[in-house]
Write a protein that holds these residues in place. Structure first.
Motif, PDB file in Angstrom:
ATOM      1  N   UNK A  83       0.906  -1.360   0.020  1.00  0.00           N
ATOM      2  CA  UNK A  83      -0.041   0.065   0.085  1.00  0.00           C
ATOM      3  C   UNK A  83       0.710   1.386  -0.121  1.00  0.00           C
ATOM      4  N   UNK A  84       2.089   1.009  -0.010  1.00  0.00           N
ATOM      5  CA  UNK A  84       3.095   2.354   0.005  1.00  0.00           C
ATOM      6  C   UNK A  84       3.217   2.832   1.601  1.00  0.00           C
ATOM      7  N   UNK A  85       4.081   3.701   1.543  1.00  0.00           N
ATOM      8  CA  UNK A  85       4.434   4.411   2.878  1.00  0.00           C
ATOM      9  C   UNK A  85       3.287   5.484   3.007  1.00  0.00           C
ATOM     10  N   UNK A  86       2.943   5.946   4.397  1.00  0.00           N
ATOM     11  CA  UNK A  86       2.106   6.826   4.385  1.00  0.00           C
ATOM     12  C   UNK A  86       2.784   8.178   4.134  1.00  0.00           C
ATOM     13  N   UNK A  87       1.979   9.375   4.078  1.00  0.00           N
ATOM     14  CA  UNK A  87       2.646  10.632   3.619  1.00  0.00           C
ATOM     15  C   UNK A  87       3.727  11.024   4.637  1.00  0.00           C
ATOM     16  N   UNK A  88       3.288  10.938   5.704  1.00  0.00           N
ATOM     17  CA  UNK A  88       4.474  11.707   6.774  1.00  0.00           C
ATOM     18  C   UNK A  88       5.967  10.731   6.551  1.00  0.00           C
ATOM     19  N   UNK A  89       5.646   9.451   6.262  1.00  0.00           N
ATOM     20  CA  UNK A  89       6.902   8.695   6.066  1.00  0.00           C
ATOM     21  C   UNK A  89       7.581   9.317   4.804  1.00  0.00           C
ATOM     22  N   UNK A  90       6.776   9.392   3.521  1.00  0.00           N
ATOM     23  CA  UNK A  90       7.422   9.982   2.475  1.00  0.00           C
ATOM     24  C   UNK A  90       8.309  11.466   2.819  1.00  0.00           C
ATOM     25  N   UNK A  91       7.422  12.025   3.367  1.00  0.00           N
ATOM     26  CA  UNK A  91       8.074  13.300   3.545  1.00  0.00           C
ATOM     27  C   UNK A  91       9.262  13.522   4.368  1.00  0.00           C
ATOM     28  N   UNK A  92       9.507  12.526   5.345  1.00  0.00           N
ATOM     29  CA  UNK A  92      10.462  12.320   6.173  1.00  0.00           C
ATOM     30  C   UNK A  92      11.657  11.755   5.280  1.00  0.00           C
ATOM     31  N   UNK A  93      11.515  10.759   4.350  1.00  0.00           N
ATOM     32  CA  UNK A  93      12.685  10.376   3.689  1.00  0.00           C
ATOM     33  C   UNK A  93      12.927  11.418   2.531  1.00  0.00           C
ATOM     34  N   UNK A  94      11.912  12.265   2.067  1.00  0.00           N
ATOM     35  CA  UNK A  94      12.402  13.309   0.930  1.00  0.00           C
ATOM     36  C   UNK A  94      13.173  14.217   1.779  1.00  0.00           C
ATOM     37  N   UNK A  95      12.992  14.538   2.797  1.00  0.00           N
ATOM     38  CA  UNK A  95      13.659  15.614   3.569  1.00  0.00           C
ATOM     39  C   UNK A  95      15.348  14.782   3.662  1.00  0.00           C
ATOM     40  N   UNK A  96      15.642  13.651   3.519  1.00  0.00           N
ATOM     41  CA  UNK A  96      16.743  13.216   3.579  1.00  0.00           C
ATOM     42  C   UNK A  96      17.307  13.149   2.270  1.00  0.00           C
ATOM     43  N   UNK A  97      16.681  13.664   1.238  1.00  0.00           N
ATOM     44  CA  UNK A  97      16.990  13.621  -0.272  1.00  0.00           C
ATOM     45  C   UNK A  97      16.743  12.736  -1.314  1.00  0.00           C
ATOM     46  N   UNK A  98      15.752  11.602  -0.753  1.00  0.00           N
ATOM     47  CA  UNK A  98      15.362  10.647  -1.738  1.00  0.00           C
ATOM     48  C   UNK A  98      14.478  11.262  -2.792  1.00  0.00           C
ATOM     49  N   UNK A  99      14.779  10.666  -3.755  1.00  0.00           N
ATOM     50  CA  UNK A  99      13.731  11.196  -4.906  1.00  0.00           C
ATOM     51  C   UNK A  99      12.592  10.116  -5.212  1.00  0.00           C
ATOM     52  N   UNK A 100      11.500  10.669  -5.503  1.00  0.00           N
ATOM     53  CA  UNK A 100      10.222   9.811  -5.861  1.00  0.00           C
ATOM     54  C   UNK A 100      10.428   9.200  -7.291  1.00  0.00           C
ATOM     55  N   UNK A 101      10.321   7.927  -7.286  1.00  0.00           N
ATOM     56  CA  UNK A 101      10.136   7.290  -8.693  1.00  0.00           C
ATOM     57  C   UNK A 101       8.942   6.457  -8.782  1.00  0.00           C
ATOM     58  N   UNK A 102       8.483   6.219  -9.731  1.00  0.00           N
ATOM     59  CA  UNK A 102       7.315   5.394  -9.898  1.00  0.00           C
ATOM     60  C   UNK A 102       7.523   4.254 -10.983  1.00  0.00           C
ATOM     61  N   UNK A 103       6.885   3.114 -10.961  1.00  0.00           N
ATOM     62  CA  UNK A 103       6.474   1.933 -11.994  1.00  0.00           C
ATOM     63  C   UNK A 103       5.170   2.220 -12.692  1.00  0.00           C
ATOM     64  N   UNK A 104       4.556   3.352 -12.389  1.00  0.00           N
ATOM     65  CA  UNK A 104       3.234   3.510 -13.164  1.00  0.00           C
ATOM     66  C   UNK A 104       2.147   3.212 -12.166  1.00  0.00           C
ATOM     67  N   UNK A 105       0.944   3.310 -12.810  1.00  0.00           N
ATOM     68  CA  UNK A 105      -0.351   3.472 -11.978  1.00  0.00           C
ATOM     69  C   UNK A 105      -0.644   2.332 -11.307  1.00  0.00           C
TER      70      UNK A 105
END
Length: 236
Positions: free
Chosen positions: A196-218
């Motif tokens: 189901x993916x990470x929750x938004x707060x987790x994504x934001x914490x990892x982005x703050x460490x410099x991680x770039x979001x990538x996708x495999x599609x829909x």
């Protein structure tokens, strides 16, 4: 079993005697006989060939000649939100087969706490799945793994060190994520979450460490499917 793996401690004067599942595989699946030669390798060592010098219903004795290096590893550090136990077993095999040598299993909001008490996380169980993956791939080098039961501690303390000198990528089903970048052999860190993916707060914490979001599609893929697809697109 495409290659018979043996531990250094099992070898004496270049010979090893097998009585476990490896012996049964040679006897019943490969139907190997005395004098036959098979692929063999030393765990965390060289690979090569082994000649069956004795075989009985209870034992296979092999003479080893291992003088070739294993295939080069994939220089991607994989961070994986802990899957459910049965999926974890399959994922560990795939990780070893694909050449990943650094694995970090982490907790996240959508990981059930009961997963951490599973017998699948016992060192012997993880070791067994890694061996099965290496036997499939004809590799000898076991992956290193680390367990992180506290997500915030992992992000604050471990993640910055893992990102150092690597392109850091977060695979996440999100419409704002960019399409998967082209494959190359530069060092990378790849983080992937539960189905189901990470929750938004987790994504934001990892982005703050410099991680770039990538996708495999829909489409939302199972972990055991997403891992080989991601690695194939990033490395092969």
């Amino acid at each position: 079993m495409n290659m018979c793996l043996v531990a250094q401690s099992e070898v004496h004067n270049s010979e090893v005697s097998l009585t476990d599942r490896r012996h049964l595989h040679l006897l019943k699946v490969l139907q190997a006989k005395q004098g036959d030669t098979i692929r063999a390798g030393l765990i965390n060592g060289n690979m090569g060939r082994a000649t069956i010098i004795e075989q009985t219903p209870l034992l296979s004795r092999l003479y080893l000649q291992c003088d070739c290096p294993p295939p080069p590893p994939v220089d991607i550090v994989l961070v994986l939100a802990l899957p459910r136990p049965q999926m974890l077993k399959r994922s560990l095999q795939s990780i070893a087969t694909l050449g990943i040598k650094q694995l970090h299993l982490i907790h996240s909001h959508r990981v059930e706490k009961s997963f951490w008490s599973s017998s699948a996380l016992q060192p012997s169980a993880i070791h067994e799945q890694f061996l099965l993956g290496l036997e499939q791939a004809c590799d000898t080098i076991l992956p290193n793994y680390h367990l992180h039961k506290d997500f915030k501690v992992f992000v604050d303390n471990a993640l910055p060190k893992l990102c150092d000198g690597r392109e850091a990528l977060l695979a996440h089903p999100n419409p704002t994520a960019r399409d998967l970048i082209a494959a190359n052999h530069q060092p990378r860190l790849l983080v992937t979450g539960p189905e189901g993916g990470f929750i938004d707060a987790e994504v934001q914490l990892m982005q703050a460490q410099g991680l770039q979001l990538i996708s495999l599609g829909q489409r939302i893929l199972k972990v055991e499917t997403a891992i080989p697809v991601l690695l194939a697109k990033l490395w092969q």
